[in-house]
Design a protein around this motif. Structure first.
Motif, PDB file in Angstrom:
ATOM      1  N   MET A 430       0.835  -1.201   0.000  1.00 17.09           N
ATOM      2  CA  MET A 430       0.000   0.000   0.000  1.00 17.09           C
ATOM      3  C   MET A 430       0.870   1.252   0.000  1.00 17.09           C
ATOM      4  SD  MET A 430      -2.717  -1.490   2.709  1.00 17.09           S
ATOM      5  CE  MET A 430      -3.932  -0.210   2.690  1.00 17.09           C
ATOM      6  N   MET A 431       1.965   1.177   0.725  1.00 16.07           N
ATOM      7  CA  MET A 431       2.894   2.292   0.761  1.00 16.07           C
ATOM      8  C   MET A 431       3.509   2.507  -0.617  1.00 16.07           C
ATOM      9  SD  MET A 431       3.327   4.343   2.742  1.00 16.07           S
ATOM     10  CE  MET A 431       3.873   4.927   4.227  1.00 16.07           C
ATOM     11  N   ALA A 432       3.916   1.407  -1.243  1.00 14.08           N
ATOM     12  CA  ALA A 432       4.556   1.508  -2.550  1.00 14.08           C
ATOM     13  C   ALA A 432       3.614   2.160  -3.560  1.00 14.08           C
ATOM     14  CB  ALA A 432       4.983   0.128  -3.027  1.00 14.08           C
ATOM     15  N   VAL A 433       2.330   1.791  -3.475  1.00  5.79           N
ATOM     16  CA  VAL A 433       1.368   2.393  -4.401  1.00  5.79           C
ATOM     17  C   VAL A 433       1.328   3.900  -4.190  1.00  5.79           C
ATOM     18  CG1 VAL A 433      -1.070   2.530  -5.015  1.00  5.79           C
ATOM     19  CG2 VAL A 433      -0.012   0.317  -4.576  1.00  5.79           C
ATOM     20  N   ARG A 439       4.903   9.883  -7.467  1.00 13.63           N
ATOM     21  CA  ARG A 439       5.839  10.126  -8.563  1.00 13.63           C
ATOM     22  C   ARG A 439       5.079  10.506  -9.831  1.00 13.63           C
ATOM     23  NH1 ARG A 439       9.386   5.184 -10.845  1.00 13.63           N
ATOM     24  NH2 ARG A 439       7.418   4.070 -10.613  1.00 13.63           N
ATOM     25  N   VAL A 440       3.989   9.764 -10.088  1.00 16.87           N
ATOM     26  CA  VAL A 440       3.259  10.002 -11.331  1.00 16.87           C
ATOM     27  C   VAL A 440       2.534  11.345 -11.313  1.00 16.87           C
ATOM     28  CG1 VAL A 440       1.369   9.173 -12.784  1.00 16.87           C
ATOM     29  CG2 VAL A 440       2.965   7.549 -11.750  1.00 16.87           C
ATOM     30  N   THR A 441       1.879  11.642 -10.209  1.00 20.56           N
ATOM     31  CA  THR A 441       1.009  12.825 -10.234  1.00 20.56           C
ATOM     32  C   THR A 441       1.718  14.098  -9.802  1.00 20.56           C
ATOM     33  OG1 THR A 441       0.255  12.240  -8.038  1.00 20.56           O
ATOM     34  CG2 THR A 441      -1.124  11.566  -9.880  1.00 20.56           C
ATOM     35  N   VAL A 442       2.641  14.032  -8.847  1.00 20.72           N
ATOM     36  CA  VAL A 442       3.314  15.248  -8.385  1.00 20.72           C
ATOM     37  C   VAL A 442       4.742  15.309  -8.902  1.00 20.72           C
ATOM     38  CG1 VAL A 442       3.918  16.647  -6.383  1.00 20.72           C
ATOM     39  CG2 VAL A 442       1.861  15.223  -6.351  1.00 20.72           C
ATOM     40  N   GLY A 443       5.400  14.165  -8.881  1.00 19.57           N
ATOM     41  CA  GLY A 443       6.726  14.112  -9.455  1.00 19.57           C
ATOM     42  C   GLY A 443       7.839  14.532  -8.521  1.00 19.57           C
ATOM     43  N   ASP A 444       7.536  14.636  -7.216  1.00 21.74           N
ATOM     44  CA  ASP A 444       8.625  15.039  -6.325  1.00 21.74           C
ATOM     45  C   ASP A 444       9.280  13.844  -5.652  1.00 21.74           C
ATOM     46  OD1 ASP A 444       6.615  14.321  -4.710  1.00 21.74           O
ATOM     47  OD2 ASP A 444       6.651  16.115  -3.447  1.00 21.74           O
ATOM     48  N   VAL A 445       9.008  12.660  -6.165  1.00 18.60           N
ATOM     49  CA  VAL A 445       9.676  11.468  -5.636  1.00 18.60           C
ATOM     50  C   VAL A 445      10.616  10.964  -6.716  1.00 18.60           C
ATOM     51  CG1 VAL A 445       9.356   9.155  -4.765  1.00 18.60           C
ATOM     52  CG2 VAL A 445       7.634  10.897  -4.304  1.00 18.60           C
ATOM     53  N   GLU A 452      12.316   1.410  -6.110  1.00 15.29           N
ATOM     54  CA  GLU A 452      12.760   0.538  -5.029  1.00 15.29           C
ATOM     55  C   GLU A 452      11.574   0.112  -4.174  1.00 15.29           C
ATOM     56  OE1 GLU A 452      15.811   2.191  -2.453  1.00 15.29           O
ATOM     57  OE2 GLU A 452      15.146   0.703  -0.973  1.00 15.29           O
ATOM     58  N   ALA A 453      10.701   1.084  -3.902  1.00 10.16           N
ATOM     59  CA  ALA A 453       9.521   0.757  -3.093  1.00 10.16           C
ATOM     60  C   ALA A 453       8.682  -0.307  -3.785  1.00 10.16           C
ATOM     61  CB  ALA A 453       8.693   2.012  -2.847  1.00 10.16           C
ATOM     62  N   LEU A 454       8.510  -0.156  -5.090  1.00 13.00           N
ATOM     63  CA  LEU A 454       7.708  -1.138  -5.824  1.00 13.00           C
ATOM     64  C   LEU A 454       8.379  -2.505  -5.788  1.00 13.00           C
ATOM     65  CD1 LEU A 454       6.491   0.861  -8.943  1.00 13.00           C
ATOM     66  CD2 LEU A 454       5.149   0.089  -6.999  1.00 13.00           C
ATOM     67  N   ARG A 455       9.721  -2.489  -5.980  1.00 13.87           N
ATOM     68  CA  ARG A 455      10.440  -3.760  -5.997  1.00 13.87           C
ATOM     69  C   ARG A 455      10.302  -4.467  -4.647  1.00 13.87           C
ATOM     70  NH1 ARG A 455      14.664  -1.736  -8.550  1.00 13.87           N
ATOM     71  NH2 ARG A 455      15.558  -1.182  -6.627  1.00 13.87           N
ATOM     72  N   PRO A 461       4.725  -1.391 -11.883  1.00 13.43           N
ATOM     73  CA  PRO A 461       3.993  -0.127 -11.961  1.00 13.43           C
ATOM     74  C   PRO A 461       2.559  -0.337 -12.418  1.00 13.43           C
ATOM     75  CG  PRO A 461       6.163   0.100 -12.958  1.00 13.43           C
ATOM     76  CD  PRO A 461       6.008  -1.346 -12.608  1.00 13.43           C
ATOM     77  N   GLU A 462       2.343  -1.312 -13.333  1.00 19.21           N
ATOM     78  CA  GLU A 462       0.977  -1.551 -13.809  1.00 19.21           C
ATOM     79  C   GLU A 462       0.092  -2.021 -12.655  1.00 19.21           C
ATOM     80  OE1 GLU A 462       3.710  -3.093 -15.484  1.00 19.21           O
ATOM     81  OE2 GLU A 462       3.760  -1.181 -16.574  1.00 19.21           O
ATOM     82  N   MET A 463       0.652  -2.944 -11.869  1.00 17.89           N
ATOM     83  CA  MET A 463      -0.140  -3.431 -10.734  1.00 17.89           C
ATOM     84  C   MET A 463      -0.453  -2.272  -9.792  1.00 17.89           C
ATOM     85  SD  MET A 463       1.866  -6.911  -9.931  1.00 17.89           S
ATOM     86  CE  MET A 463       0.954  -7.895  -8.789  1.00 17.89           C
ATOM     87  N   ALA A 464       0.544  -1.457  -9.540  1.00 18.51           N
ATOM     88  CA  ALA A 464       0.325  -0.330  -8.624  1.00 18.51           C
ATOM     89  C   ALA A 464      -0.762   0.584  -9.164  1.00 18.51           C
ATOM     90  CB  ALA A 464       1.622   0.437  -8.421  1.00 18.51           C
ATOM     91  N   ASP A 465      -0.751   0.814 -10.463  1.00 19.82           N
ATOM     92  CA  ASP A 465      -1.795   1.651 -11.042  1.00 19.82           C
ATOM     93  C   ASP A 465      -3.160   0.983 -10.895  1.00 19.82           C
ATOM     94  OD1 ASP A 465      -0.221   3.766 -11.757  1.00 19.82           O
ATOM     95  OD2 ASP A 465       0.318   2.891 -13.705  1.00 19.82           O
TER      96      ASP A 465
END
Ligand code: SF4
Ligand code: SF4
Lengths: 516, 242
Positions: A430-433, A439-445, A452-455, A461-465
């Motif tokens: 949940m955190m990774a999402v 990152r996608v919407t604000v871009g400050d990450v 790394e969080a996703l890994r 990324p598709e799953m997270a979306d």
């Protein structure tokens, strides 16, 4: 492989706002009648708390569910031997005071009282006796941590938390809580069915809904004891037990159950799961630590050719298979592995899954020095004279999993049969999402950090979306994927239950009378 | 006297049995929803323990005892041929009788002194309580005053009951029995007569088949194999739960 289909649910606890709309929707349709006033087929409890009925999770009191002793799995407080010998007096039956005595107020007194010196009041009266009562207990008596010393501190899930850990939970300044909406889990190994001496309770083959045949129930009340979730209720007026019917008349008409349809937080998802019934036996008998994995193992991939073939052989309609392929529940439970069953250790294989809550857990508190500000304050002005502040502004944007202010063990006791790693695993996802979407919407990450969080969470990324979409944006049709009921082949669905609203609630069309 | 005897010992049994049969079948078939033990444990769970348990175990033992004496009189007589065994049987039965009486009185007091129970009590319940208490007291009285009932039941009452069931009522022997015994017989038939009109009906639906049925029950509303076969019309598939 013996493929069956089950209508199954996911509740996303992060999104529940504890508004109880679901409970009211259910009550209005099914339980607003004599003998059922105290029943909440859907109820929402504050956790930590003792719940409804009080301490339902403590099976040393109620002896519900299955137990494994010397490799043998048997019902804890019911079953053939125990059930039949205790039939004249069931030592583990909760009584009405364990729920609460249903009451109403004499509203008419407010307008019909003769003129006098005092304001008329509406006294509370019992809905059983009609006599005035002192209300000692009511639905959600402990809502939002009220009465903490009596309720939250007696939460059965606090077992094996050290005194220090419990203290942490209950320092007023650091208190955290979340809501746990509960309905019948429509289990795969239902203790209620197994405990019914008359054989009145059954699981529907087509969709797995567990129902009590009101004509066959004889009030032996074993199901009330046996259901570890206390989701089978005894109607003291009709002398019949009743339980959540998953709004089967609505499902058959393609509508979401009332509680889910009305859910304000949109936390509820409903869809088909295909599962292998041959594996039930082995799953139920496995060790506590492996129960959840076993249960997930039983759930089959609806895209697998083999699965589809056996499903068809078993008479599962194409439309149902199709619904299974689009099932939001399948995604949460199996694809993303984000949801967990409640108290898997009861061994009923509950088919309602919960996404563990993250938000109330992640903020911390810090002490701040308000003295300067207080000096400057106009003495007439109101100010918050508290030196504790919620600290959500960490360098990490949302805090890290190491800073949780809710003992992990507590959630593990509730949702993963004590396995803390499992809960952590969900949280990491949940955190990774969140990080990914930031990152996608604000871009400050930074990309490295997000990747790394996703890994770490084993997500693409598709799953997270996908998780983001289904969690945050999902529309009605995404949350509820209900297969057509094929009315032409169905039997129970012919009755229009609105006819008997307020009397029976379901199934029976004749007027309801208590037996002599 | 003769007319009275004829009425109570011949006519009443037949009326009772007819009411019992027709009433029970009707209620079972058409009023399934009203077939329930109507347990009140949910409203009052503490005092029930001292009423329900002694009563039910007592009545269960005594009912089966009477049934055996009626069905197998000779074996009861054989068992009783040794004084010690007779004594054991009589004393056990007497204890169960006492237990039944204690249970009944507790149940009666509980029902009429617990405020909540007033709202789930009907007139028939009172009739049932009083009849059962009457029957139990008379039974205990007979057991105490006209000793060794298990033996004379087998020699006198079993043939009488048998004659009733074989539609050749023969009351020659039992008209000579003392009044309490006759009252006990009358009480028994009255109880049989009101079974379909009271909560007593629940004793006709004991969950016997639980002993051998599998724990889990899954019902299909249609046959899952035939439903995909275009040759098999769905309406021929009887749903299992209706
Ligand atoms: S939650 Fe309880 S009532 Fe529902 S199916 Fe499971 S055991 Fe039965
Ligand atoms: S309606 Fe939804 S958000 Fe509100 S309490 Fe129920 S489950 Fe929670």
């Amino acid at each position: 492989m013996n493929v069956r289909s089950q209508i199954s649910m996911v509740f996303h606890l992060d999104k529940c706002i504890g508004c109880h709309t679901c409970s009211i929707a259910c009550k209005n349709i099914w339980t607003d009648r004599k003998g059922a006033e105290y029943m909440w087929w859907n109820n929402v409890e504050t956790k930590p708390g003792t719940g409804y009925p009080t301490k339902w999770e403590d099976q040393n009191i109620y002896r519900g569910g299955w137990q494994k002793e010397n490799g043998k799995v048997s019902l804890k407080g019911a079953g053939k031997r125990r059930g039949l010998t205790n039939i004249f007096y069931n030592p583990n039956l909760p009584v009405i005071d364990d729920y609460y005595e249903p009451f109403t107020y004499r509203y008419l007194d407010l307008i019909e009282s003769p003129e006098g010196d005092d304001q008329p009041t509406a006294r509370p009266v019992s809905l059983i006796t009609g006599e005035p009562i002192d209300i000692k207990m009511g639905p959600n008596w402990d809502d939002d941590l009220s009465g903490t010393p009596d309720y939250a501190r007696n939460d059965p899930n606090l077992k094996n938390l050290s005194a220090a850990e419990q203290e942490v939970m209950f320092q007023l300044e650091r208190m955290a809580f979340f809501y746990l909406p509960r309905i019948c889990n429509h289990c795969l190994n239902p203790a209620c069915v197994a405990s019914c001496p008359s054989g009145a309770i059954y699981k529907r083959g087509e969709d797995g809904v567990v129902l009590i045949n009101q004509e066959v129930c004889r009030a032996w009340r074993m199901c009330v004891t046996a259901c570890p979730y206390k989701k089978s209720y005894y109607n003291w007026h009709t002398g019949k037990s009743e339980k959540c019917i998953l709004c089967f008349p609505r499902i058959e008409a393609g509508l979401a159950p009332a509680c889910m349809h009305s859910c304000v937080g949109r936390i509820r998802y409903l869809g088909v799961l295909l599962y292998d019934a041959e594996k039930i036996e082995a799953a139920v008998h496995d060790d506590e630590s492996r129960l959840i994995n076993r249960q997930l193992d039983m759930i089959l991939d609806p895209f697998d050719e083999e699965v589809i073939k056996s499903a068809k052989q078993n008479g599962i309609a194409d439309s149902t298979i199709h619904a299974a392929q689009f099932s939001p529940v399948y995604k949460y439970v199996k694809e993303w592995k984000l949801a967990l069953p409640l108290h898997a250790e009861f061994r009923t294989l509950p088919m309602l899954f919960y996404v563990p809550p993250l938000l109330p857990v992640m903020a911390t508190v810090k002490q701040v020095d308000n003295s300067e500000g207080e000096k400057k304050m106009n003495p007439m002005a109101k100010y918050w004279d508290d030196n504790w502040l919620y600290d959500t502004s960490t360098k990490e944007l949302w805090g890290t999993l190491d800073q949780v202010r809710f003992p992990l063990k507590y959630l593990a006791n509730l949702l993963s049969a004590g396995d803390e790693e499992l809960i952590k695993d969900k949280w990491r996802k949940m955190m990774a999402v969140r990080i990914h979407r930031r990152r996608v919407t604000v871009g400050d990450v930074s990309n490295e950090k997000a990747d790394e969080a996703l890994r770490d969470a084993h997500l693409t990324p598709e799953m997270a979306d996908g998780i983001f979409y289904l969690t945050a944006l999902a529309k009605f049709e995404d949350r509820f994927v209900i297969p057509p009921a094929h009315r032409e082949q169905a039997i129970e669905m012919i009755d229009f239950t609105g006819d008997t609203k307020g009397e029976t609630g379901f199934g029976i069309k004749s007027k309801i009378r208590r037996g002599l | 006297m003769n007319a009275l005897n004829n009425f109570f010992l011949i006519a009443l049994p037949y009326i009772a049995l007819a009411l019992f049969l027709v009433g029970s079948i009707y209620r079972y078939t058409y009023k399934g929803f009203q077939l329930s033990s109507l347990s009140t444990q949910f409203l009052e769970g503490r005092r029930l323990f001292y009423g329900s348990l002694p009563f039910h175990w007592g009545v269960l033992f005594l009912f089966i005892g009477h049934l055996i004496a009626f069905l197998f009189p000779s074996s009861v007589l054989a068992w009783n041929s040794q004084p010690l065994r007779l004594l054991i049987l009589e004393i056990t039965a007497f204890i169960f009788g006492i237990s039944m009486l204690v249970g009944l009185v507790n149940l009666l007091v509980r029902r009429y002194t617990t405020p909540r129970l007033k709202y789930v009590t009907n007139k028939m319940d009172l009739v049932v309580y009083l009849l059962l208490i009457f029957q139990t007291v008379i039974g205990l009285w007979i057991a105490y005053n006209f000793r060794w009932g298990s033996s004379w039941f087998s020699t006198l009452l079993s043939p009488y009951l048998y004659s009733i069931f074989s539609f050749q009522p023969d009351i020659k022997a039992i008209v000579l029995l003392p009044v309490p015994v006759k009252l006990h017989i009358i009480g028994a038939f009255v109880i049989i007569a009101i079974i379909p009109f009271s909560r007593l009906i629940h004793f006709l639906v004991p969950p016997i088949n639980y002993i051998w049925r599998p724990y889990q029950q899954v019902y299909w509303n249609w046959s899952k194999r035939d439903v995909r076969n275009p040759e098999a019309p769905w309406s021929l598939q009887r749903p299992k739960n209706n």
